[in-house]
Design an enzyme around this catalytic site. Structure first.
Site, PDB file in Angstrom:
ATOM      1  N   HIS A 192      13.097  73.951  11.895  1.00 38.90           N
ATOM      2  CA  HIS A 192      14.419  74.588  11.898  1.00 38.90           C
ATOM      3  C   HIS A 192      15.393  73.553  11.377  1.00 38.90           C
ATOM      4  O   HIS A 192      15.152  72.335  11.531  1.00 38.90           O
ATOM      5  CB  HIS A 192      14.822  75.023  13.329  1.00 38.90           C
ATOM      6  CG  HIS A 192      15.968  75.986  13.362  1.00 38.90           C
ATOM      7  ND1 HIS A 192      17.275  75.582  13.249  1.00 38.90           N
ATOM      8  CD2 HIS A 192      16.003  77.333  13.455  1.00 38.90           C
ATOM      9  CE1 HIS A 192      18.063  76.653  13.294  1.00 38.90           C
ATOM     10  NE2 HIS A 192      17.309  77.732  13.425  1.00 38.90           N
TER      11      HIS A 192
ATOM     12  N   GLU B 253      17.179  79.970   5.945  1.00 42.72           N
ATOM     13  CA  GLU B 253      18.431  79.877   6.703  1.00 42.72           C
ATOM     14  C   GLU B 253      19.270  78.732   6.132  1.00 42.72           C
ATOM     15  O   GLU B 253      19.032  77.559   6.472  1.00 42.72           O
ATOM     16  CB  GLU B 253      18.146  79.593   8.179  1.00 42.72           C
ATOM     17  CG  GLU B 253      17.340  80.669   8.870  1.00 42.72           C
ATOM     18  CD  GLU B 253      17.424  80.548  10.392  1.00 42.72           C
ATOM     19  OE1 GLU B 253      17.956  81.467  11.007  1.00 42.72           O
ATOM     20  OE2 GLU B 253      16.990  79.528  10.942  1.00 42.72           O
TER      21      GLU B 253
ATOM     22  N   ALA C 174      21.081  84.206  16.076  1.00 39.88           N
ATOM     23  CA  ALA C 174      21.300  83.519  17.342  1.00 39.88           C
ATOM     24  C   ALA C 174      22.680  83.844  17.910  1.00 39.88           C
ATOM     25  O   ALA C 174      22.812  84.661  18.821  1.00 39.88           O
ATOM     26  CB  ALA C 174      21.128  82.011  17.156  1.00 39.88           C
TER      27      ALA C 174
HETATM   28  O1  LIG Z   1      19.717  79.435  13.160  1.00 45.30           O
HETATM   29  C1  LIG Z   1      19.681  80.651  13.306  1.00 45.30           C
HETATM   30  C2  LIG Z   1      18.498  81.333  13.863  1.00 45.30           C
HETATM   31  O2  LIG Z   1      17.402  80.498  13.947  1.00 45.30           O
HETATM   32  C3  LIG Z   1      20.829  81.497  12.939  1.00 45.30           C
HETATM   33  O3  LIG Z   1      21.865  81.222  13.808  1.00 45.30           O
HETATM   34  P1  LIG Z   1      23.178  82.146  13.766  1.00 45.30           P
HETATM   35  O4  LIG Z   1      22.724  83.571  13.905  1.00 45.30           O
HETATM   36  O5  LIG Z   1      23.983  81.672  14.930  1.00 45.30           O
HETATM   37  O6  LIG Z   1      23.836  81.893  12.453  1.00 45.30           O
END
Ligand SMILES: O=C(CO)COP(=O)(O)O
EC number: 5.3.1.1
Length: 214
Positions: free
Chosen positions: A85, A133, A194
């Site tokens: 991550h 991401e 998240a």
């Molecule tokens: O890192 C994330 C999921 O692993 C995404 O985070 P957010 O949805 O807070 O942008």
């Protein structure tokens, strides 16, 4: 579309989110999973929601203090695990080791990546899915699929070129059904999110909106 809610280390009640996710999944037929802190995997799984670990270590049983053993999270009810991550960066060799450890424990795997080049590298390791991401959009208000649709399309192409069996997810800033729908239109098989749920006053209503975009 698979909706995976990563609770990170947010100060939310994991059981409240898990219960809401279970109820919305049952009512809608959508696939929704919750990824809590490792210490909360068992009690989150006991709610009946599909439960994912946030990480597993590359090692097997043995003298590995501080590790997160894939077999242990599986034995405590996890169905899958995130690996790597932007907030927990692993070396490629360790990503490979963690994918192998998860496979040994029959855990489904999603390897997170920052960009399409990393998606290609991650896909070569043979996980079930990869998630793109962009770090600068994580935790923000604008979905990756709206802010940078090209990165999602490029990630889908990068994975397809390496291994068409590897699904591509996208994440960062996803919080609405429209975000889910846009991500699906770009070729994503699911979303990883998240803050949109973990920081919400009413996680259940956010989840209901999210599944409306499937
Ligand atoms: O890192 C994330 C999921 O692993 C995404 O985070 P957010 O949805 O807070 O942008």
């Amino acid at each position: 579309m698979f909706i995976l809610v990563n609770l990170k280390a947010y100060p939310c009640d994991p059981i409240e989110v898990a219960t809401a996710a279970r109820d919305v999944a049952e009512a809608s037929g959508a696939r929704i999973a919750v990824s809590p802190q490792a210490a909360d995997v068992a009690r989150v799984a006991e709610t009946g929601v599909e439960t994912w670990a946030q990480h597993v270590s590359p090692n097997a049983h043995g003298s590995h203090t501080g590790s997160t053993l894939a077999e242990a999270v599986a034995d405590n009810g996890a169905a899958g695990t995130l690996i790597n991550h932007s907030e927990n960066r692993l070396k490629l060799a360790d990503v490979d080791g963690s994918v192998r450890a998860a496979e040994r424990a029959d855990l489904e795997t999603i390897v997170c990546a920052n960009n399409p080049a990393q998606v290609g590298a991650a896909a070569a390791l043979g996980p079930d899915a990869v998630a793109v991401e962009p770090p600068e959009l994580i935790g923000g208000d604008v979905s990756v699929a709206t802010a940078d649709p090209g990165i999602v399309e490029d990630a889908v192409a990068a994975a397809e070129a390496v291994d068409p069996a590897v699904d591509v997810f996208c994440g960062a800033g996803v919080s609405t059904g429209e975000d889910v729908s846009t991500a699906g239109d770009l070729g994503a098989a699911g979303v990883l999110l998240a803050s949109g749920v973990a920081k919400a006053d009413d996680p259940e209503s956010v989840l209901e909106d999210l599944v409306s975009g499937i």
